[in-house]
Design a protein around this motif. Structure first.
Motif, PDB file in Angstrom:
ATOM      1  N   ALA A 117     103.231  56.707  30.525  1.00  0.00           N
ATOM      2  CA  ALA A 117     101.776  56.913  30.431  1.00  0.00           C
ATOM      3  C   ALA A 117     101.421  57.645  29.153  1.00  0.00           C
ATOM      4  O   ALA A 117     102.059  58.641  28.794  1.00  0.00           O
ATOM      5  CB  ALA A 117     101.276  57.708  31.632  1.00  0.00           C
ATOM      6  N   ARG A 118     100.413  57.144  28.463  1.00  0.00           N
ATOM      7  CA  ARG A 118      99.893  57.795  27.266  1.00  0.00           C
ATOM      8  C   ARG A 118      98.372  57.774  27.338  1.00  0.00           C
ATOM      9  O   ARG A 118      97.754  56.710  27.358  1.00  0.00           O
ATOM     10  CB  ARG A 118     100.384  57.080  26.011  1.00  0.00           C
ATOM     11  CG  ARG A 118      99.843  57.665  24.693  1.00  0.00           C
ATOM     12  CD  ARG A 118     100.520  56.970  23.505  1.00  0.00           C
ATOM     13  NE  ARG A 118      99.922  57.299  22.237  1.00  0.00           N
ATOM     14  CZ  ARG A 118     100.213  58.388  21.514  1.00  0.00           C
ATOM     15  NH1 ARG A 118     101.084  59.271  21.983  1.00  0.00           N
ATOM     16  NH2 ARG A 118      99.638  58.614  20.349  1.00  0.00           N
ATOM     17  N   ASP A 119      97.786  58.959  27.422  1.00  0.00           N
ATOM     18  CA  ASP A 119      96.328  59.103  27.486  1.00  0.00           C
ATOM     19  C   ASP A 119      95.728  58.259  28.608  1.00  0.00           C
ATOM     20  O   ASP A 119      94.873  57.396  28.381  1.00  0.00           O
ATOM     21  CB  ASP A 119      95.695  58.727  26.134  1.00  0.00           C
ATOM     22  CG  ASP A 119      96.093  59.689  25.026  1.00  0.00           C
ATOM     23  OD1 ASP A 119      96.429  60.847  25.335  1.00  0.00           O
ATOM     24  OD2 ASP A 119      96.088  59.275  23.850  1.00  0.00           O
ATOM     25  N   GLU A 120      96.179  58.510  29.809  1.00  0.00           N
ATOM     26  CA  GLU A 120      95.748  57.734  30.978  1.00  0.00           C
ATOM     27  C   GLU A 120      94.964  58.579  31.982  1.00  0.00           C
ATOM     28  O   GLU A 120      94.895  58.221  33.167  1.00  0.00           O
ATOM     29  CB  GLU A 120      96.959  57.106  31.672  1.00  0.00           C
ATOM     30  CG  GLU A 120      97.674  56.060  30.866  1.00  0.00           C
ATOM     31  CD  GLU A 120      96.925  54.741  30.804  1.00  0.00           C
ATOM     32  OE1 GLU A 120      95.811  54.666  31.344  1.00  0.00           O
ATOM     33  OE2 GLU A 120      97.449  53.778  30.196  1.00  0.00           O
ATOM     34  N   ALA A 121      94.346  59.674  31.532  1.00  0.00           N
ATOM     35  CA  ALA A 121      93.619  60.530  32.465  1.00  0.00           C
ATOM     36  C   ALA A 121      92.478  59.785  33.152  1.00  0.00           C
ATOM     37  O   ALA A 121      92.115  60.102  34.285  1.00  0.00           O
ATOM     38  CB  ALA A 121      93.071  61.760  31.729  1.00  0.00           C
TER      39      ALA A 121
ATOM     40  N   LEU B 238      94.434  57.357  36.000  1.00  0.00           N
ATOM     41  CA  LEU B 238      95.372  57.908  36.982  1.00  0.00           C
ATOM     42  C   LEU B 238      94.754  58.165  38.355  1.00  0.00           C
ATOM     43  O   LEU B 238      95.400  57.874  39.377  1.00  0.00           O
ATOM     44  CB  LEU B 238      96.002  59.198  36.450  1.00  0.00           C
ATOM     45  CG  LEU B 238      97.156  59.056  35.462  1.00  0.00           C
ATOM     46  CD1 LEU B 238      97.785  60.407  35.202  1.00  0.00           C
ATOM     47  CD2 LEU B 238      98.196  58.069  35.952  1.00  0.00           C
TER      48      LEU B 238
ATOM     49  N   ASP C  61     105.159  61.426  30.458  1.00  0.00           N
ATOM     50  CA  ASP C  61     103.971  61.737  29.667  1.00  0.00           C
ATOM     51  C   ASP C  61     104.303  61.534  28.193  1.00  0.00           C
ATOM     52  O   ASP C  61     104.960  62.358  27.570  1.00  0.00           O
ATOM     53  CB  ASP C  61     103.537  63.185  29.930  1.00  0.00           C
ATOM     54  CG  ASP C  61     102.284  63.561  29.163  1.00  0.00           C
ATOM     55  OD1 ASP C  61     101.637  62.653  28.599  1.00  0.00           O
ATOM     56  OD2 ASP C  61     101.964  64.760  29.103  1.00  0.00           O
TER      57      ASP C  61
ATOM     58  N   SER D 185     100.612  62.534  25.427  1.00  0.00           N
ATOM     59  CA  SER D 185      99.182  62.361  25.694  1.00  0.00           C
ATOM     60  C   SER D 185      98.387  63.533  25.158  1.00  0.00           C
ATOM     61  O   SER D 185      98.847  64.678  25.143  1.00  0.00           O
ATOM     62  CB  SER D 185      98.938  62.223  27.201  1.00  0.00           C
ATOM     63  OG  SER D 185      99.622  61.105  27.723  1.00  0.00           O
TER      64      SER D 185
ATOM     65  N   ASP E 257      95.145  63.975  26.378  1.00  0.00           N
ATOM     66  CA  ASP E 257      94.031  64.148  27.315  1.00  0.00           C
ATOM     67  C   ASP E 257      94.441  64.792  28.638  1.00  0.00           C
ATOM     68  O   ASP E 257      93.729  64.697  29.637  1.00  0.00           O
ATOM     69  CB  ASP E 257      93.373  62.785  27.608  1.00  0.00           C
ATOM     70  CG  ASP E 257      94.320  61.811  28.306  1.00  0.00           C
ATOM     71  OD1 ASP E 257      95.519  62.147  28.439  1.00  0.00           O
ATOM     72  OD2 ASP E 257      93.863  60.740  28.730  1.00  0.00           O
TER      73      ASP E 257
ATOM     74  N   THR F 101      97.147  64.069  30.518  1.00  0.00           N
ATOM     75  CA  THR F 101      97.674  63.115  31.478  1.00  0.00           C
ATOM     76  C   THR F 101      98.774  63.714  32.349  1.00  0.00           C
ATOM     77  O   THR F 101      98.773  63.542  33.580  1.00  0.00           O
ATOM     78  CB  THR F 101      98.206  61.868  30.735  1.00  0.00           C
ATOM     79  OG1 THR F 101      97.100  61.112  30.238  1.00  0.00           O
ATOM     80  CG2 THR F 101      99.013  60.981  31.657  1.00  0.00           C
TER      81      THR F 101
ATOM     82  N   ALA G 205     100.784  52.840  34.164  1.00  0.00           N
ATOM     83  CA  ALA G 205      99.936  53.888  34.731  1.00  0.00           C
ATOM     84  C   ALA G 205      98.586  53.380  35.192  1.00  0.00           C
ATOM     85  O   ALA G 205      97.861  54.098  35.885  1.00  0.00           O
ATOM     86  CB  ALA G 205      99.747  55.011  33.707  1.00  0.00           C
ATOM     87  N   ASP G 206      98.220  52.163  34.827  1.00  0.00           N
ATOM     88  CA  ASP G 206      96.927  51.620  35.259  1.00  0.00           C
ATOM     89  C   ASP G 206      97.072  50.641  36.431  1.00  0.00           C
ATOM     90  O   ASP G 206      96.125  49.932  36.758  1.00  0.00           O
ATOM     91  CB  ASP G 206      96.230  50.916  34.090  1.00  0.00           C
ATOM     92  CG  ASP G 206      96.990  49.693  33.602  1.00  0.00           C
ATOM     93  OD1 ASP G 206      98.229  49.682  33.751  1.00  0.00           O
ATOM     94  OD2 ASP G 206      96.367  48.749  33.103  1.00  0.00           O
TER      95      ASP G 206
END
Length: 391
Positions: free
Chosen positions: A50-54, A57, A79, A82, A84, A86, A141-142
């Motif tokens: 996951a990268r920048d998936e806030a 999630l 992580d 990220s 943000d 995450t 992550a999505d």
């Protein structure tokens, strides 16, 4: 006959081949194979890069935490640098929802020669292997999973002796552009990698996977030396499947019914970036293959409506007939995918317009590559990414 008529007849002949000779790619009946519950449920590690998936999630991670799996399972959340929060959000969601145990690892920036996702998977898989799981579930992550998703995947792999089981997650289709572009994305993918061909046994058959949901036997991953052996691949899912098949593993790919992507693509620009970032890599960064693809897309998808209109306006009966029949066949092959996505049949005749968009996205991918921008995703640019190994 006129040149337009001959071209239309050529397009119709191509559609005859696609209809019957390309693995019945247009059918949507490749679902998880027959399965029975194993007597003993193996240990599984779920690896989530996951990268920048806030933003996604809260809609996806709880579904993994809530997996109803009879055996031992845990989540290794990677992580990937990220910005943000995450990783912190993943921990908070785990504390709030409970369920499967979750650990968060942070690999740092990728080393030279590695794409970001595969670098994250490398660390996630290494962390998971320390617990000795029999299977790894690699999921983005999505991606949201039904509560019995892991159970069904493991049962299918065990029952059928498969080393890799992958499901093409149902992508989000809400906005107008998503309705126009997303079902066609899966349709074109299936045309390029017919699921029936993928699911045949044998080392020389077509190999592909859908990166959002891949159950992989740990022993098969070690035998294929993944992800190290594919560390520079932009099209990582297809490269993974090819590596497993080359090493003698059995693979399976089909459509998912209850595994869904929660990532929104409400605007054309977002969909454009999703396709163009890897389209030229799929063509091995070859100008010759690019030219052939442009000509092929034009002949197969653009010629039929153009020939029909030109034939009707110019009184060319043969051009109108061949173009109309080719367009009708094209429309018919697209209907099953539209039904799979719950979309109206009225969208099927618009496939030539959607194909034109994909043609332009592919050309743009090549232009960006030759400008040194390559595959760009979430703040990282791979100026000259490695293409997937040859099929």
């Amino acid at each position: 006959m006129s040149a337009v008529a001959w071209t239309a007849v050529g397009s119709l002949a191509a559609w005859g081949w696609l209809l019957l000779g390309q693995g019945f790619f247009w059918r949507t009946d490749q679902r998880l194979p027959p399965r029975v519950d194993p007597a003993d449920w193996p240990d599984v590690a779920i690896v989530v890069p996951a990268r920048d998936e806030a933003g996604t999630l809260p809609h996806s991670l709880p579904s993994l935490l809530a997996q109803d799996y009879p055996g031992r399972a845990e989540i290794v959340f990677v992580d990937d640098n990220s910005a943000d929060g995450t990783g912190e959000l993943a921990r908070a969601l785990s504390e709030r929802h409970g369920g499967l145990p979750l650990s968060v690892v942070a690999p740092g920036e990728p080393e030279p020669g590695w794409t970001g996702k595969l670098w994250a998977l490398r660390h996630g898989i290494a962390s998971a292997r320390a617990r000795g799981p029999e299977y790894l579930l690699l999921t983005d992550a999505d991606i949201a999973h039904a509560p019995d998703s892991l159970r069904e995947l493991v049962a299918a792999a065990r029952t059928n002796g498969l080393d890799l089981v992958s499901q093409m997650a149902r992508l989000r289709v809400v906005s107008g552009w998503e309705r126009l572009v997303v079902p066609a994305f899966v349709y074109f993918f299936a045309q390029l990698y017919p699921f029936r061909w993928v699911n045949r046994r044998g080392a020389r058959t077509t190999a592909a996977a859908a990166g959002g949901c891949v159950l992989l036997r740990t022993e098969a991953a070690e035998r294929a030396a993944v992800p190290e052996s594919i560390r520079g691949a932009v099209i990582d899912d297809v490269s993974l499947a090819r590596a497993v098949r080359r090493s003698g593993g059995g693979i399976w790919l089909g459509l998912a019914e209850r595994v869904e992507s929660v990532r929104p693509y409400p605007r054309l620009a977002q969909l454009w970036r999703m396709v163009s970032r890897s389209a030229y890599a799929q063509l091995l960064h070859s100008p010759l293959l690019l030219a052939g693809t442009v000509v092929g897309l034009a002949l197969i998808y653009l010629v039929p409506p153009v020939a029909l209109v030109a034939g009707l306006v110019g009184g060319d009966a043969m051009a109108a007939w061949a173009g109309g029949v080719a367009w009708a066949v094209m429309t018919g092959t697209y209907l099953p995918m539209l039904r799979h996505y719950g979309q109206p049949a009225l969208l099927a005749p618009l496939l030539p317009f959607t194909a034109l968009l994909y043609l332009l996205m592919t050309v743009d991918s090549a232009v960006q590559h030759h400008r040194g921008r390559g595959a760009a995703w979430k703040g990282r640019t791979y100026a000259r990414p490695e293409a997937a190994p040859e099929r």
